[in-house]
Design an enzyme around this catalytic site. Structure first.
Site, PDB file in Angstrom:
ATOM      1  N   GLU A  14       0.821  -1.205   0.000  1.00 46.55           N
ATOM      2  CA  GLU A  14       0.000   0.000   0.000  1.00 46.55           C
ATOM      3  C   GLU A  14       0.858   1.260   0.000  1.00 46.55           C
ATOM      4  OE1 GLU A  14      -3.216  -2.228   2.938  1.00 46.55           O
ATOM      5  OE2 GLU A  14      -2.022  -0.566   3.668  1.00 46.55           O
ATOM      6  N   CYS A  27       3.087   8.302   2.113  1.00 44.78           N
ATOM      7  CA  CYS A  27       3.550   7.270   3.037  1.00 44.78           C
ATOM      8  C   CYS A  27       3.807   6.010   2.207  1.00 44.78           C
ATOM      9  CB  CYS A  27       2.474   7.012   4.088  1.00 44.78           C
ATOM     10  SG  CYS A  27       2.906   5.690   5.229  1.00 44.78           S
ATOM     11  N   CYS A  34       5.238  -7.872   7.168  1.00 39.68           N
ATOM     12  CA  CYS A  34       6.212  -7.428   8.165  1.00 39.68           C
ATOM     13  C   CYS A  34       6.435  -8.560   9.157  1.00 39.68           C
ATOM     14  CB  CYS A  34       5.689  -6.191   8.892  1.00 39.68           C
ATOM     15  SG  CYS A  34       6.874  -5.517  10.077  1.00 39.68           S
ATOM     16  N   CYS A  38       3.761  -6.918  15.542  1.00 38.66           N
ATOM     17  CA  CYS A  38       3.042  -6.100  16.525  1.00 38.66           C
ATOM     18  C   CYS A  38       1.570  -6.510  16.442  1.00 38.66           C
ATOM     19  CB  CYS A  38       3.198  -4.617  16.219  1.00 38.66           C
ATOM     20  SG  CYS A  38       4.933  -4.110  16.049  1.00 38.66           S
ATOM     21  N   CYS A  41      -1.434  -4.498  14.709  1.00 41.18           N
ATOM     22  CA  CYS A  41      -1.215  -3.951  13.370  1.00 41.18           C
ATOM     23  C   CYS A  41      -1.676  -4.959  12.312  1.00 41.18           C
ATOM     24  CB  CYS A  41       0.267  -3.638  13.210  1.00 41.18           C
ATOM     25  SG  CYS A  41       0.789  -3.370  11.514  1.00 41.18           S
ATOM     26  N   GLY A  84       5.640  -2.708   6.609  1.00 35.86           N
ATOM     27  CA  GLY A  84       7.007  -3.160   6.823  1.00 35.86           C
ATOM     28  C   GLY A  84       7.776  -2.307   7.810  1.00 35.86           C
ATOM     29  N   SER A 114      10.688   5.642   9.763  1.00 38.56           N
ATOM     30  CA  SER A 114      10.123   5.175  11.027  1.00 38.56           C
ATOM     31  C   SER A 114      10.759   3.838  11.394  1.00 38.56           C
ATOM     32  CB  SER A 114       8.603   5.030  10.916  1.00 38.56           C
ATOM     33  OG  SER A 114       8.282   3.798  10.341  1.00 38.56           O
ATOM     34  N   SER A 137       8.301   4.310  16.719  1.00 36.61           N
ATOM     35  CA  SER A 137       6.974   3.843  17.134  1.00 36.61           C
ATOM     36  C   SER A 137       7.114   3.221  18.517  1.00 36.61           C
ATOM     37  CB  SER A 137       6.450   2.804  16.137  1.00 36.61           C
ATOM     38  OG  SER A 137       6.366   3.393  14.861  1.00 36.61           O
ATOM     39  N   CYS A 258      -2.285   1.284   7.989  1.00 36.14           N
ATOM     40  CA  CYS A 258      -1.310   0.369   7.399  1.00 36.14           C
ATOM     41  C   CYS A 258      -1.798  -1.076   7.390  1.00 36.14           C
ATOM     42  CB  CYS A 258      -0.026   0.488   8.211  1.00 36.14           C
ATOM     43  SG  CYS A 258       1.157  -0.795   7.921  1.00 36.14           S
TER      44      CYS A 258
HETATM   45  S1  SF4 Z   1       3.439  -1.711  13.433  1.00 38.07           S
HETATM   46 FE1  SF4 Z   1       5.055  -1.494  11.852  1.00 38.07          FE
HETATM   47  S2  SF4 Z   1       6.730  -2.794  12.642  1.00 38.07           S
HETATM   48 FE2  SF4 Z   1       4.876  -3.432  13.772  1.00 38.07          FE
HETATM   49  S3  SF4 Z   1       4.024  -5.168  12.554  1.00 38.07           S
HETATM   50 FE3  SF4 Z   1       3.046  -3.250  11.818  1.00 38.07          FE
HETATM   51  S4  SF4 Z   1       4.283  -2.626  10.026  1.00 38.07           S
HETATM   52 FE4  SF4 Z   1       5.513  -4.076  11.246  1.00 38.07          FE
END
Ligand code: SF4
Length: 284
Positions: A14, A27, A34, A38, A41, A84, A114, A137, A258
């Site tokens: 994206e 962005c 990824c 997390c 996410c 990512g 980031s 983050s 994201c």
């Molecule tokens: S917040 Fe960022 S680093 Fe964490 S899983 Fe999502 S894309 Fe990956």
């Protein structure tokens, strides 16, 4: 406006173009999926597919710049904050940053990388020539909660992360921000604000805090902090001497957070028109 690009091999990433009154920002994604896992996410929930190449990263910027130009605007800012973890793909992300700077002419002060806390990457960044902005983050200001929200914290705990941030600031003198996804009842209490303020003020240049109410994702049961809680948290930080900005939650109707759009299209056994729809979704 959000694009969903299909890469060679079928992975989807994206790119989001954001037009504000006074600036236009894109962005970009740096990996398909990824590996940082997390839990809150949508990208992390989908797992890692592959690194993007230098060209695939730069092309996102080129396309966004063209679209901005067609709309009578000038693309001025690039944030490497899409799908990512940029510093986990350092060998391709940094050459992409250099090309965006040298070939497309965007100033380093308008480029932001980031990271969720990949300490060796931050240390490497400190040795580079271009003084880009760093956005960390953070999401939690004690190791117990951060281990839970951001698993990489088990490898690079806060003391290591803050040490690397301090060294980056000393080396570059650039602004550093902490990103904080506000999660209802999890990291939005007064104690969280106090711990965050302690960390932000411990750096050689105090960190600016960006507060982002969490977008709900299918694999994470907790919701984002409601608007009054967001304002209360910002007010606490203010009283503790920390500059904080509340980032508006934009583009909920186009799955703009994201990984949301890619996840939705994956779940629905996509057709070509899904991808086309996504690419022409209206700007908000
Ligand atoms: S917040 Fe960022 S680093 Fe964490 S899983 Fe999502 S894309 Fe990956």
């Amino acid at each position: 406006m959000k694009w969903l690009f299909e890469l060679d091999g079928g992975a989807r990433v994206e790119t989001v173009l954001m037009a504000y009154r006074d600036r236009t920002t894109v962005c970009v994604s740096t990996q398909a999926g990824c590996a940082m896992a997390c839990g809150f996410c949508a990208t992390g929930q989908g797992g890692f597919q592959r690194h993007l190449s230098v060209g695939e990263i730069v092309e996102q910027v080129v396309r966004a710049a063209r679209r901005a130009r067609d709309d009578g605007r000038r693309l001025a800012n690039v944030v490497f904050m899409g799908m990512g973890e940029p510093l986990a793909n350092y060998d391709r992300v940094w050459p992409a940053v250099e090309r965006v700077h040298h070939d497309l002419g965007l100033s380093a002060r308008h480029l932001t990388l980031s990271t969720v806390g990949v300490v060796p990457g931050i240390r490497r960044l400190s040795t580079e020539d271009l003084p880009v902005n760093l956005a960390v983050s953070l999401h939690a200001a004690n190791d117990r909660l951060r281990d839970e929200l951001v698993p990489i914290n088990a490898r690079y705990p806060l003391i290591m992360l803050l040490g690397a941030c301090a060294d980056y600031l000393r080396a570059k003198g650039r602004r550093l921000s902490f990103e904080w996804a506000l999660i209802d009842g999890t990291n939005d209490r007064l104690d969280d604000a106090r711990q965050l303020a302690d960390l932000a003020r411990s750096l050689p240049l105090p960190a600016h805090v960006n507060l982002i109410p969490l977008n709900r994702t299918p694999g994470y049961p907790t919701r984002g902090t409601p608007p009054e809680g967001v304002q209360r948290f910002r007010h606490w930080l203010d009283g503790l001497g920390v500059n904080a900005t509340v980032r508006r939650n934009r583009g909920g109707d186009i799955d703009a957070a994201c990984g949301q759009l890619a996840a939705r299209v994956e779940l629905r056994a996509p057709s070509t028109s899904d991808v086309a729809d996504a690419a022409t979704a209206p700007a908000r």
